[in-house]
Design a protein around this motif. Sequence first.
Motif: not given
Length: 752
Positions: A468-471, A476-478, A483-486, A488-491
């Motif tokens: 769900y996090c990945n989705n 958000v990315n699309s 910018r996505i910090d993959w 951390r992950p974070g936005i």
Amino acid sequence: MKFSRFGILVIGSLLVVVVGISFIHFQREQTALRDDLNRRARVISKSLAPPAIRILKNPPAIDEEDVAERLEGQGRTIGLMICNLEGKPIALSSTLTDTVTCNDEVMATLESGKESILLDEIGGQSLHRLILPLKDRTGSLLGTLTIVHDSSYITKRVTSAVTWMTLSLAILAIVIALGTYLASRRSFQRSVTQLLDWMKSSKSAEDLPPPTESLLRPVSREVEKLTARLRAAKETAKEVSEANRVSNLWTGARLKGHATFSIGNKSLIVVSNREPYMHVKKEGKQRVIIPASGLVTALDPVLRATSGIWIAHGSGEEDRDFVNSEDKILVPPESPLYTLRRIWLTREEEERYYYGFSNEAVWPLCHLTHHRPHFEEKDWQSYIKVNEKFADAVLQECGKDQPFVLVQDYHFTLLPKLIRERRPDAVVGLFWHIPWPTPESFQICPWKREILEGMLGANFVGFHLQSYCNNFLDTVNSLLPVRIDWDRPGILHNEGLTTVKPFPIGVQLWSERGVASDERFREKANMWRKELELNAKRLIVSVDRLDYTKGIPERIGAIDRFLEKYPAHRGKVVFVQLAAPSRVHIPRYREFVTEVEGLVEQINWRHGTEDWKPILFLKSHHDPETVYTFLRMADVCIISSLSDGMNLVAKEFVAAREKGDGVLILSEFTGAAREFQDALQINPYARADFAEVIRVAIEMPMEEQKKRMSRMKAQVIEHNVYGWAANLITEMTQTVEVGISSRQDFQTSKYL
Ligand code: F6P
């Protein structure tokens, strides 16, 4: 097969004995044959002595033919020789002319006057000679008579006898040695096997007696000592690990300590649409009920432990009668531990924000059930207004110190941004209890950007699963310029950083909910068995809100197929569905209830008999004690959601299995399926397979049930709801430490 040194020693010793015996036998045989020859030679000499004396007295040449005749029949006699006193041969057999003379031995016999016997080699021949002194009647010496025998046969006979005997003895020795070796090897192997079995048994519960073999006693005694020491060490290690496990387990008290340490006196504010305690009217009386909600199940113990404030929609028809002037009430009502602040919504707000946008738009948007979401402009506007209303309430509760706000679920996507705009120092976490769809699914929402921007006001967004996090990150990315910090992950966005992490939720143990006493359970279970006429029937149980995402028609279909395919189970199994009505003002939910009731009717008509109904559909709000009773009574629990963020009923079922038995059938489309590999996982859409799994569950041997259940139980105990809350609190405090909490911070940060 390898001979050991011992084997070689045995064979070597036996060979020495054999050689020794052979040697003695050789000596004795040789002596016996010699004595025999001596005897024969004497007999001959005695018989020939008179004629030989006559010849010596009257010396005409010896008549050899005559002498030879006398010797005939004397076996191995070669010949004879008569010598006079001067040492001259008076008579000599022709067979001896080249070998025997009247030599020194003859002269020595004449001198001694006594018979002499010689055995020697002459001219390559083994000869036996008996030299007899010959005397006249007066005793005067006249000469000697030598009787010569071939003695080679003695050596031959002795050699052959000894050879045979040696060979026989050697073979016998080898056979005995080999037999002894094999017998001792077998007995040694048996003893070693016995020792090994005993050693193995001492590792397990079944304790065999130690081997009695005296040879192995010292070994077994040492092993016994070693095993005792190992057992003691194992026990200690077990105690230490259990103590560690217990001390590592999250409890209400530990969570309270953790919260105090992490956020100190600052206020913890939890916001959700559903309130933990509702005051309702039932049978004309005001009563408190705990709503059927995973969110409530999870957060109530957390609030009890942390004593924060919970802000929620006051949705019970009697709620207003129980609050103070600030719309607050201390809960749980029977022993207050935290504050519930109720927010009042107008009919229209409830209609549009809750039923409309939250549950007809966002709910189907996030659940993959092929149910079309309805997006209404007016619902959206109402959703904005209600989010603002809740934001106001939150801000009122914030106080001067840095506030920590934990927003729950899809009803409040705009709340994080609304709070942070007015309290930039606030730490806001948003936990999403349902699945997050793929970007392709989510992008149909007309207000997708506003929703995402609202959510990114939070310092962190939590989901049950990494997928769900990945989705969410992909979505958000699309859709937003971020910018996505993959890693951390974070936005990283204009307002700062929002971390995105999975926090799989857990449950509180039933023993902590005051409903798990054995006596009370038995009482309740008997009451239900009687009331529902369950008798000794096997019980399959499901507990759900009446929601189209739960896969209830699919479950009923599988039960139908199961009874059709396995008629032997008819009359012996009952499926009890505990169903809490939910969102009843939404037409789709009303239709759904009608659909389920129709299906239950149909299956009961098709398979039922006068005294047996395969499906009991208990449509009502069931209190936690009833839920516990059924989950504990059940033989099998079915969770067949078509899409489900986690599904806490699965965990509650496992937690209710006091005896460690029971089978969980679990849809692979639930978050819980990631944690419960020991559940029988099903695709609820695949009816035939689903029916087959029901049979497997009903027929599963107890040992297998317990093996699976013990692993699931360990998971439920270790990953309980306190641990979940502690992780969220830790995440909040870490967010503060990261320090990127404002637009300015973000613009000067290393991320740009
Ligand atoms: O499981 C998802 C969820 O939204 C929970 O968060 C909530 O408690 C539950 O469904 C019940 O929904 P409602 O509050 O609309 O009855």
